[in-house]
Scaffold this motif. Sequence first.
Motif, PDB file in Angstrom:
ATOM      1  N   PHE A  95     -72.200  -2.169  59.892  1.00 16.83           N
ATOM      2  CA  PHE A  95     -71.612  -2.812  60.591  1.00 16.83           C
ATOM      3  C   PHE A  95     -70.529  -4.304  59.659  1.00 16.83           C
ATOM      4  N   LEU A  96     -70.861  -4.144  58.442  1.00 20.35           N
ATOM      5  CA  LEU A  96     -69.917  -5.281  57.250  1.00 20.35           C
ATOM      6  C   LEU A  96     -68.769  -4.629  57.425  1.00 20.35           C
ATOM      7  N   THR A  97     -68.455  -3.626  57.952  1.00 22.23           N
ATOM      8  CA  THR A  97     -67.018  -2.420  57.325  1.00 22.23           C
ATOM      9  C   THR A  97     -66.096  -2.808  59.269  1.00 22.23           C
ATOM     10  N   VAL A  98     -67.377  -2.816  60.523  1.00 17.99           N
ATOM     11  CA  VAL A  98     -67.070  -3.145  61.595  1.00 17.99           C
ATOM     12  C   VAL A  98     -65.804  -4.145  62.205  1.00 17.99           C
ATOM     13  N   ASN A  99     -64.291  -4.074  62.065  1.00 22.74           N
ATOM     14  CA  ASN A  99     -63.943  -5.272  62.969  1.00 22.74           C
ATOM     15  C   ASN A  99     -64.400  -5.887  64.244  1.00 22.74           C
ATOM     16  N   LYS A 100     -64.528  -7.145  64.112  1.00 28.41           N
ATOM     17  CA  LYS A 100     -65.123  -7.619  65.006  1.00 28.41           C
ATOM     18  C   LYS A 100     -64.630  -9.178  65.987  1.00 28.41           C
ATOM     19  N   PRO A 101     -65.020  -9.046  67.097  1.00 29.31           N
ATOM     20  CA  PRO A 101     -63.978 -10.253  67.293  1.00 29.31           C
ATOM     21  C   PRO A 101     -64.242 -11.811  67.549  1.00 29.31           C
ATOM     22  N   ILE A 145     -66.091  -4.808  70.391  1.00 28.55           N
ATOM     23  CA  ILE A 145     -66.207  -4.164  69.042  1.00 28.55           C
ATOM     24  C   ILE A 145     -65.889  -2.683  69.178  1.00 28.55           C
ATOM     25  N   TRP A 146     -66.154  -1.963  70.841  1.00 29.08           N
ATOM     26  CA  TRP A 146     -65.999  -1.631  70.625  1.00 29.08           C
ATOM     27  C   TRP A 146     -63.768  -0.337  70.826  1.00 29.08           C
ATOM     28  N   TRP A 147     -63.461  -1.495  71.038  1.00 29.88           N
ATOM     29  CA  TRP A 147     -62.021  -1.385  71.733  1.00 29.88           C
ATOM     30  C   TRP A 147     -61.579  -2.047  69.836  1.00 29.88           C
ATOM     31  N   LEU A 148     -62.161  -3.191  69.329  1.00 28.99           N
ATOM     32  CA  LEU A 148     -60.928  -3.345  67.969  1.00 28.99           C
ATOM     33  C   LEU A 148     -61.678  -2.159  67.619  1.00 28.99           C
ATOM     34  N   ASN A 149     -62.644  -0.898  67.345  1.00 33.81           N
ATOM     35  CA  ASN A 149     -62.762  -0.131  66.323  1.00 33.81           C
ATOM     36  C   ASN A 149     -61.969   1.473  66.934  1.00 33.81           C
ATOM     37  N   LYS A 150     -61.965   1.259  68.324  1.00 32.78           N
ATOM     38  CA  LYS A 150     -61.776   2.496  68.629  1.00 32.78           C
ATOM     39  C   LYS A 150     -61.098   3.329  67.906  1.00 32.78           C
TER      40      LYS A 150
END
Length: 158
Positions: free
Chosen positions: A33-39, A153-158
Motif C-alpha cells: 500500500f505504501l507503493t500505491v498512488n493515492k488521490p 486508487i484503481w484508476w491511478l494505478n491501472k
Amino acid sequence: MNKSVKIIISICVCVLVGFLSGFATQSSVKTWFLTVNKPFFNPPSWLFAPVWTVLYIMMGIAFGLIWSSNFKDKKVVKSAMIIFGIQLGLNALWSILFFGLCNPLLAFIEILLLWLFIFETIKVFKPIDGLASKLLYPYLAWVSFATILNGSIWWLNK
C-alpha cells in the motif's frame, strides 16, 4: 435472552469481524500500500481504525435492535438479519481483496456490491426499527467515500 445481551453480542460479533478482517489489511498496509498512488483526498492511515471501530459498534447496535425487536412478521426480521449478514461478510471480503490480494479493481467491483447491500439493509431495517436503520447511515456514507477512494486508487494505478 434480553435486549441488552443481544445488543452486546451483536456489537462483539461486528467488532470481531472488523478485527479479523484487519489481519488482511496488516499484511500489505506497510508494504504494497505504501507503493500505491493515492488521490489527494486519501485520509491519513491513523483515521481508519477509529472510524471503523465506531461504525462496527453502530452496526452491532443496529443488528441487536433488529434481533431483539417485537416486530410481528418474524419472516421479515429473519430476512433483514440475513441481508445484514451478507453485507457484513462482504465488508470483511473487501479487505481480503484490496489488501490481501492487492487487487483494487476486484475490490472496487466488490465494494459496489457491498454498498448495494448496505443500502438494502437500511431499507429492510426501517419498518422493523427506525433507529436501527438510521444507525447505518454513517456506515453507508463512509463506504460511499471508500468506494470513491477505492475507484480512484484503481484508476491511478491501472
